[in-house]
Motif scaffolding. Sequence first.
Motif, PDB file in Angstrom:
ATOM      1  N   PHE A  24       0.828  -1.204   0.000  1.00 22.26           N
ATOM      2  CA  PHE A  24       0.000   0.000   0.000  1.00 22.26           C
ATOM      3  C   PHE A  24       0.867   1.261   0.000  1.00 22.26           C
ATOM      4  O   PHE A  24       0.602   2.217  -0.740  1.00 22.26           O
ATOM      5  CB  PHE A  24      -0.918  -0.021   1.214  1.00 22.26           C
ATOM      6  CG  PHE A  24      -1.700   1.241   1.415  1.00 22.26           C
ATOM      7  CD1 PHE A  24      -2.858   1.487   0.685  1.00 22.26           C
ATOM      8  CD2 PHE A  24      -1.276   2.195   2.332  1.00 22.26           C
ATOM      9  CE1 PHE A  24      -3.581   2.661   0.861  1.00 22.26           C
ATOM     10  CE2 PHE A  24      -1.982   3.356   2.515  1.00 22.26           C
ATOM     11  CZ  PHE A  24      -3.149   3.603   1.783  1.00 22.26           C
ATOM     12  N   LYS A  25       1.910   1.270   0.837  1.00 28.76           N
ATOM     13  CA  LYS A  25       2.789   2.442   0.880  1.00 28.76           C
ATOM     14  C   LYS A  25       3.507   2.659  -0.450  1.00 28.76           C
ATOM     15  O   LYS A  25       3.688   3.795  -0.885  1.00 28.76           O
ATOM     16  CB  LYS A  25       3.824   2.273   2.000  1.00 28.76           C
ATOM     17  CG  LYS A  25       3.243   2.389   3.395  1.00 28.76           C
ATOM     18  CD  LYS A  25       4.333   2.625   4.435  1.00 28.76           C
ATOM     19  CE  LYS A  25       5.398   1.549   4.410  1.00 28.76           C
ATOM     20  NZ  LYS A  25       6.423   1.752   5.467  1.00 28.76           N
ATOM     21  N   THR A  26       3.889   1.569  -1.094  1.00 30.16           N
ATOM     22  CA  THR A  26       4.561   1.701  -2.384  1.00 30.16           C
ATOM     23  C   THR A  26       3.635   2.297  -3.426  1.00 30.16           C
ATOM     24  O   THR A  26       4.026   3.177  -4.203  1.00 30.16           O
ATOM     25  CB  THR A  26       5.062   0.329  -2.849  1.00 30.16           C
ATOM     26  OG1 THR A  26       5.952  -0.209  -1.873  1.00 30.16           O
ATOM     27  CG2 THR A  26       5.782   0.433  -4.178  1.00 30.16           C
ATOM     28  N   VAL A  27       2.398   1.822  -3.448  1.00 33.37           N
ATOM     29  CA  VAL A  27       1.442   2.337  -4.434  1.00 33.37           C
ATOM     30  C   VAL A  27       1.129   3.805  -4.185  1.00 33.37           C
ATOM     31  O   VAL A  27       0.998   4.605  -5.136  1.00 33.37           O
ATOM     32  CB  VAL A  27       0.155   1.485  -4.405  1.00 33.37           C
ATOM     33  CG1 VAL A  27      -0.937   2.107  -5.259  1.00 33.37           C
ATOM     34  CG2 VAL A  27       0.437   0.068  -4.876  1.00 33.37           C
ATOM     35  N   GLU A  28       1.016   4.200  -2.911  1.00 34.95           N
ATOM     36  CA  GLU A  28       0.602   5.557  -2.585  1.00 34.95           C
ATOM     37  C   GLU A  28       1.746   6.557  -2.595  1.00 34.95           C
ATOM     38  O   GLU A  28       1.554   7.721  -2.980  1.00 34.95           O
ATOM     39  CB  GLU A  28      -0.093   5.571  -1.214  1.00 34.95           C
ATOM     40  CG  GLU A  28      -1.407   4.810  -1.185  1.00 34.95           C
ATOM     41  CD  GLU A  28      -2.441   5.410  -2.121  1.00 34.95           C
ATOM     42  OE1 GLU A  28      -2.437   6.652  -2.293  1.00 34.95           O
ATOM     43  OE2 GLU A  28      -3.246   4.640  -2.682  1.00 34.95           O
ATOM     44  N   THR A  29       2.917   6.146  -2.141  1.00 32.44           N
ATOM     45  CA  THR A  29       4.022   7.103  -1.995  1.00 32.44           C
ATOM     46  C   THR A  29       5.035   7.022  -3.126  1.00 32.44           C
ATOM     47  O   THR A  29       5.710   8.011  -3.426  1.00 32.44           O
ATOM     48  CB  THR A  29       4.762   6.871  -0.664  1.00 32.44           C
ATOM     49  OG1 THR A  29       5.288   5.530  -0.635  1.00 32.44           O
ATOM     50  CG2 THR A  29       3.802   7.061   0.505  1.00 32.44           C
ATOM     51  N   PRO A  31       4.453   5.675  -6.621  1.00 27.62           N
ATOM     52  CA  PRO A  31       3.776   5.046  -7.755  1.00 27.62           C
ATOM     53  C   PRO A  31       4.637   4.943  -9.002  1.00 27.62           C
ATOM     54  O   PRO A  31       4.328   4.159  -9.905  1.00 27.62           O
ATOM     55  CB  PRO A  31       2.564   5.969  -7.984  1.00 27.62           C
ATOM     56  CG  PRO A  31       2.989   7.292  -7.451  1.00 27.62           C
ATOM     57  CD  PRO A  31       3.878   6.994  -6.279  1.00 27.62           C
TER      58      PRO A  31
END
Length: 206
Positions: A24-29, A31
Amino acid sequence: MLGELLSKILLLLFGYAMPAFECFKTVETRPNDAHMLRFWCQYWIIVAMVIAFESVISWMPMYSEMKLAFFVYLWYPKTKGSDVVYDTFLRPIVMQYEPNIEQRLLHLRAKSGQLLSFYVKNFADKGTAFFMDVLRYVVSEKPDGSNGERNKKSGWSPFATKRRPPSPPPQESIFDSNPDAAVVAEALRATIGAANPRRAHNGKHY
C-alpha cells in the motif's frame, strides 16, 4: 494446539498484513517506482499460487512454520526472495502454459454470470431447506417447564394455520338431579323395546 494457533497468528501478521501495508505504501508514496511495484506484484502472485496448491502440500509436517518462513523470505529486504522465485521457477512455467491458461480464464469469465447465478440460487434453496429442517427439529423437541405443559394441553403448534374452536363443555344430564325421572325413563325404554321385538332383537332401542 497452541503452537499451531501461534503460527497462524504470525502468518497473518508477517505473511499478509505487513506485506499488504508495504505494498500500500509503495502504491501511494512511490507510484513511479516500477521496480518495487513489480516486486510486490511478484510477491502476491507467489502467495496466490501457494494458496491455490495448499490442499496438495498442506500434509507436510510443520507446514505452517515452513509457509511462514517462506513468506518472510519472499519480502524480507535482505533476501527479497520474490525476485528469485518468480524469475527462476514461476515465470518459466506460467509462460509455457500462458495461452492455454488465458483461453480457459476467458471462457470462465464469459460464464461467470451464469456460474454466479447458479451458485446463488442453489445456496438460497439449500439455505431455506436447511433453515426449515432446523426449525422443525426445534419445534419437535419436547419443551420443558410450564409453557411446554400449557402448549401440550392446548394443542398449540407454530405450524397450525387455523385454530380449532374449543370443544363445548359436557352438558349435565337431566336425570342426574332427579333419580325418579331416571326410573321412569328406563321403564318407558323397556316398554318400547317390548312393543318392537324385531328391533330389540337387533340390539337397537328407540
